[in-house]
Structure formats: structure tokens, C-alpha cells
Design an enzyme around this catalytic site. Sequence first.
Site, short mmCIF file in Angstrom:
data_model
loop_
_atom_site.label_atom_id
_atom_site.label_comp_id
_atom_site.label_asym_id
_atom_site.label_seq_id
_atom_site.Cartn_x
_atom_site.Cartn_y
_atom_site.Cartn_z
N ASP A 105 1.03 -1.33 -0.28
CA ASP A 105 -0.22 -0.46 0.10
C ASP A 105 0.57 1.16 -0.09
O ASP A 105 2.16 1.21 0.56
CB ASP A 105 -0.99 0.09 1.34
CG ASP A 105 -2.25 0.60 0.91
OD1 ASP A 105 -2.91 0.60 1.29
OD2 ASP A 105 -2.04 2.27 0.85
N ILE A 106 0.65 2.33 -1.14
CA ILE A 106 1.21 3.39 -0.73
C ILE A 106 1.29 4.13 -0.01
O ILE A 106 2.86 4.71 0.45
CB ILE A 106 0.61 4.04 -1.82
CG1 ILE A 106 1.98 5.63 -2.80
CG2 ILE A 106 0.09 4.76 -1.85
CD1 ILE A 106 1.29 5.80 -4.00
N ASN A 150 -12.92 -3.35 2.50
CA ASN A 150 -13.87 -2.14 2.82
C ASN A 150 -15.17 -2.29 1.66
O ASN A 150 -14.53 -2.06 0.65
CB ASN A 150 -13.46 -0.42 2.47
CG ASN A 150 -12.49 -0.40 4.09
OD1 ASN A 150 -13.06 -1.09 4.74
ND2 ASN A 150 -11.28 0.72 3.75
N GLY A 190 -15.51 3.12 3.66
CA GLY A 190 -14.67 3.57 2.90
C GLY A 190 -13.00 3.44 1.90
O GLY A 190 -12.65 3.73 1.64
N GLN A 191 -14.66 2.62 0.84
CA GLN A 191 -13.80 2.56 -0.52
C GLN A 191 -13.44 3.41 -1.44
O GLN A 191 -14.30 3.88 -1.63
CB GLN A 191 -14.54 0.38 -1.11
CG GLN A 191 -14.09 0.45 -1.88
CD GLN A 191 -14.93 -0.35 -3.06
OE1 GLN A 191 -15.54 -0.77 -2.12
NE2 GLN A 191 -14.68 -1.72 -3.63
N HIS A 230 -10.13 -5.53 -2.81
CA HIS A 230 -8.64 -5.54 -2.68
C HIS A 230 -9.08 -5.98 -1.46
O HIS A 230 -10.10 -5.53 -0.42
CB HIS A 230 -8.36 -4.48 -3.08
CG HIS A 230 -9.15 -2.83 -2.72
ND1 HIS A 230 -9.44 -2.75 -2.90
CD2 HIS A 230 -8.42 -2.85 -1.27
CE1 HIS A 230 -10.13 -1.36 -2.86
NE2 HIS A 230 -9.56 -1.04 -1.47
N HIS A 283 -7.21 -5.62 2.27
CA HIS A 283 -5.59 -5.25 3.18
C HIS A 283 -5.51 -6.23 3.66
O HIS A 283 -6.07 -6.59 4.88
CB HIS A 283 -6.03 -3.88 3.60
CG HIS A 283 -6.38 -2.88 3.63
ND1 HIS A 283 -6.42 -1.77 3.13
CD2 HIS A 283 -8.22 -2.63 2.83
CE1 HIS A 283 -7.36 -0.94 2.25
NE2 HIS A 283 -8.17 -1.50 2.27
P1 AMP Z 1 -9.85 2.05 0.52
O1 AMP Z 1 -9.84 2.70 0.65
O2 AMP Z 1 -10.11 -0.20 0.80
O3 AMP Z 1 -10.04 1.38 -1.16
O4 AMP Z 1 -8.19 1.44 -0.25
C1 AMP Z 1 -7.88 1.79 -0.66
C2 AMP Z 1 -6.20 2.01 -0.42
O5 AMP Z 1 -5.23 1.84 -2.05
C3 AMP Z 1 -5.79 2.74 0.02
O6 AMP Z 1 -4.92 2.34 1.54
C4 AMP Z 1 -4.43 4.09 -0.44
O7 AMP Z 1 -3.56 4.11 0.69
C5 AMP Z 1 -3.77 3.04 -1.06
N1 AMP Z 1 -3.42 2.99 -2.49
C6 AMP Z 1 -4.09 4.10 -3.41
N2 AMP Z 1 -3.55 4.09 -4.90
C7 AMP Z 1 -2.39 3.79 -4.63
C8 AMP Z 1 -1.30 3.21 -5.39
N3 AMP Z 1 -1.05 3.74 -6.32
N4 AMP Z 1 -0.13 2.16 -5.26
C9 AMP Z 1 -0.49 1.13 -4.18
N5 AMP Z 1 -1.71 1.22 -3.44
C10 AMP Z 1 -2.17 3.17 -3.35
#
Ligand code: AMP
Length: 114
Positions: free
Chosen positions: A30-31, A87, A93-94, A100, A102
Site C-alpha cells: 500500500d502506498i 472495505n 471508505g472504499q 481488494h 488489505h
Molecule cells: P480502500 O480505501 O479500501 O479502497 O483502499 C484503497 C487503498 O489503496 C488505500 O489504502 C490507499 O492507500 C491505496 N492506494 C491508493 N493508490 C495506490 C497506489 N498507487 N499504490 C498502492 N496503493 C495505493
Amino acid sequence: MTDCLFCKIIEKKVPAKIAYEDDKVLAFHDISPQAPTHILLIPKKHIASINDLPEQDSAIIGYLHLIAKKLAQELKIDQSGFRLVINNGLDAGQAVSHIHWHVLGGRKLQWPPG
Ligand code: AMP
Ligand code: ZN
């Protein structure tokens, strides 16, 4: 899906630190990590959310959990404990509409989540 961030990561059009990849799934860091270990695990097939999960894709969901187990072992959070989170939708909070998991670990996680 051309406008899906995670599909772009699968296609290597957006860079990511990959933790695991095969023909069915991809795992990447995760970024914005919320724990010492924070991996995102996704099917390569674009499925927007749990709401959109077709019955015929139940096997990939089981398979993803086996990959989560393997990742937890490799990242050495299997014994200390880890959490799998999906999520789903607005209230959860998706932010990215590509289903995906986590994979969070490496610290004591709080319960209930906020
Ligand atoms: P969600 O809020 O469950 O949809 O999670 C989306 C996740 O994607 C968040 O934890 C972000 O930090 C992560 N995210 C967004 N952009 C990127 C990216 N380019 N590379 C890796 N993770 C990312
Ligand atoms: Zn996608």
C-alpha cells in the site's frame, strides 16, 4: 478497465512494489501503509466490489485467502497476527473500485475499527 487504478497497476502502467504475482492475483505494498506490513491483494479480474461479485468467481475468493496465508508467512506476521480487511462501499471508505483485501500486521491492531 481502462480507468481503474488497480487494473493499471496489474498492467504495469502505474508502478507498485509487488509482493506476489501469478496469473490470477497480484499483491503489492500500500502506498500509504497503516501498519508496518500493509499489502493490498487483488484478483487480476476487475470486480468492483463485493456487491459485484459473481457466483462463478467464488473459487478466486478462496484462492486469494490462500495467497494471504502465504504472504503472512513470508512477511512473518502469521504467528504475531494479522488482519484481512475488505472495505465495501461508501460507509466502509472504499476508495478504489477494484475489490481488494488489505493485509495488515506488524503491530497490535485495534478493535473495533473506527
Ligand atoms: P480502500 O480505501 O479500501 O479502497 O483502499 C484503497 C487503498 O489503496 C488505500 O489504502 C490507499 O492507500 C491505496 N492506494 C491508493 N493508490 C495506490 C497506489 N498507487 N499504490 C498502492 N496503493 C495505493
Ligand atoms: Zn480494476
